[in-house]
Design an enzyme around this catalytic site. Sequence first.
Site, PDB file in Angstrom:
ATOM      1  N   ASP A  74       0.871  -1.163   0.000  1.00  9.98           N
ATOM      2  CA  ASP A  74       0.000   0.000   0.000  1.00  9.98           C
ATOM      3  C   ASP A  74       0.915   1.222   0.000  1.00  9.98           C
ATOM      4  O   ASP A  74       2.115   1.128   0.293  1.00  9.98           O
ATOM      5  CB  ASP A  74      -0.900  -0.021   1.243  1.00  9.98           C
ATOM      6  CG  ASP A  74      -1.803   1.181   1.331  1.00  9.98           C
ATOM      7  OD1 ASP A  74      -2.419   1.546   0.304  1.00  9.98           O
ATOM      8  OD2 ASP A  74      -1.881   1.787   2.419  1.00  9.98           O
TER       9      ASP A  74
ATOM     10  N   ASP B  57      -0.105   5.113   0.976  1.00 12.40           N
ATOM     11  CA  ASP B  57      -0.295   6.094   2.040  1.00 12.40           C
ATOM     12  C   ASP B  57      -0.217   5.431   3.411  1.00 12.40           C
ATOM     13  O   ASP B  57      -1.003   4.536   3.728  1.00 12.40           O
ATOM     14  CB  ASP B  57      -1.649   6.791   1.879  1.00 12.40           C
ATOM     15  CG  ASP B  57      -1.776   7.511   0.543  1.00 12.40           C
ATOM     16  OD1 ASP B  57      -0.754   8.029   0.067  1.00 12.40           O
ATOM     17  OD2 ASP B  57      -2.888   7.556  -0.013  1.00 12.40           O
TER      18      ASP B  57
ATOM     19  N   GLY C 184      -8.056   3.624   3.584  1.00 13.75           N
ATOM     20  CA  GLY C 184      -7.896   2.483   2.688  1.00 13.75           C
ATOM     21  C   GLY C 184      -9.003   2.286   1.669  1.00 13.75           C
ATOM     22  O   GLY C 184      -8.870   1.472   0.765  1.00 13.75           O
TER      23      GLY C 184
ATOM     24  N   ARG D 166     -12.125   6.837  -2.551  1.00 14.47           N
ATOM     25  CA  ARG D 166     -12.487   8.149  -2.019  1.00 14.47           C
ATOM     26  C   ARG D 166     -13.988   8.344  -1.834  1.00 14.47           C
ATOM     27  O   ARG D 166     -14.455   8.753  -0.768  1.00 14.47           O
ATOM     28  CB  ARG D 166     -11.947   9.232  -2.954  1.00 14.47           C
ATOM     29  CG  ARG D 166     -12.090  10.646  -2.427  1.00 14.47           C
ATOM     30  CD  ARG D 166     -11.753  11.662  -3.511  1.00 14.47           C
ATOM     31  NE  ARG D 166     -10.527  11.269  -4.200  1.00 14.47           N
ATOM     32  CZ  ARG D 166     -10.250  11.632  -5.452  1.00 14.47           C
ATOM     33  NH1 ARG D 166     -11.113  12.346  -6.147  1.00 14.47           N
ATOM     34  NH2 ARG D 166      -9.124  11.256  -6.017  1.00 14.47           N
TER      35      ARG D 166
ATOM     36  N   SER E 164      -5.999   5.110  -3.772  1.00 16.73           N
ATOM     37  CA  SER E 164      -5.924   6.527  -4.119  1.00 16.73           C
ATOM     38  C   SER E 164      -5.739   6.732  -5.619  1.00 16.73           C
ATOM     39  O   SER E 164      -4.992   6.001  -6.279  1.00 16.73           O
ATOM     40  CB  SER E 164      -4.759   7.181  -3.372  1.00 16.73           C
ATOM     41  OG  SER E 164      -4.582   8.515  -3.785  1.00 16.73           O
TER      42      SER E 164
ATOM     43  N   ASN F 249      -4.351   9.430  -6.499  1.00 21.99           N
ATOM     44  CA  ASN F 249      -3.181  10.307  -6.468  1.00 21.99           C
ATOM     45  C   ASN F 249      -1.874   9.541  -6.359  1.00 21.99           C
ATOM     46  O   ASN F 249      -0.822  10.137  -6.128  1.00 21.99           O
ATOM     47  CB  ASN F 249      -3.270  11.255  -5.268  1.00 21.99           C
ATOM     48  CG  ASN F 249      -4.516  12.111  -5.297  1.00 21.99           C
ATOM     49  OD1 ASN F 249      -4.769  12.826  -6.255  1.00 21.99           O
ATOM     50  ND2 ASN F 249      -5.315  12.028  -4.248  1.00 21.99           N
TER      51      ASN F 249
ATOM     52  N   ASP G 140      -1.388  -0.711   6.021  1.00 21.72           N
ATOM     53  CA  ASP G 140      -1.601  -0.047   7.317  1.00 21.72           C
ATOM     54  C   ASP G 140      -3.072   0.147   7.640  1.00 21.72           C
ATOM     55  O   ASP G 140      -3.403   0.558   8.750  1.00 21.72           O
ATOM     56  CB  ASP G 140      -0.905   1.319   7.344  1.00 21.72           C
ATOM     57  CG  ASP G 140      -1.598   2.344   6.463  1.00 21.72           C
ATOM     58  OD1 ASP G 140      -1.796   3.492   6.918  1.00 21.72           O
ATOM     59  OD2 ASP G 140      -1.947   2.010   5.318  1.00 21.72           O
TER      60      ASP G 140
END
Length: 251
Positions: free
Chosen positions: A18, A20, A62, A65, A140, A142, A198
């Site tokens: 992952d 972020d 996780g 969005r 994400s 991004n 995470d």
Amino acid sequence: MTPQQRARFFDAAAVLFDLDGVLTPTAEIHMRAWSELFTAELARHGVQQQYTDEDYFRYVDGRPRYDGVQAVLQSRGIDLPYGDPSDAAGAETVCGLGNRKNAVFGETLEREGIAPYPGSLAVVDRLGMIGIPAAVVSSSKNARQVLEAAHLLDRFPVIVDGVVAADEGIAGKPAPDLFLTAAERLGVAPSHAIVVEDAVSGVAAGAAGGFALVVGVDRGVGAAALTDAGADVVVSDLAELLPAEAEKDGS
């Protein structure tokens, strides 16, 4: 983490990270952007129950969005039209709110920049040194922007993110589909690959995918929550995965 678990990690056919909160501390920027969005939105609807970090970990962390937006709104009894991903950031729709948050995130990332966690960078460096391929698997949209800002984009031959998920209709976490897609694109079986996550939803996705090992990284959600979601081992920093000699050498 035991020496046997460390050895198992660096003997995998591939490692799926992952982004972020695992490779980069962008979760902190996401959390601030979400808090800014929902503090204003809940006040607009006259909701007394404030948005907190607990809401982030429970409803947003996780997830894709717009799913996160819907989950928080539903938790406060707010019903907005879903809208369309092309909605303007000012639109009072689920997509509009998600796009508003994304604009805040992008502005913050551009202004402040981002650097990878040192322990995570050391693990990625070691994987590259011993020839184990790695992928980034992120909900994400991004992800590439963040990887480029952190100077990590060229480290990962496979990136399966929110853009890929939307373009190809791949189910987001906690479904295992994003991780399974990444493993397939690296040409490895899930049973020979390792997931590093995470978020509770991401750990659950790894556990559901039949991967060889699911490593949870506790950046605030709590070791117990990650274990309950299916993590085989939980660390507070990826440096814990490194063999003792690598830590001494700083490699």
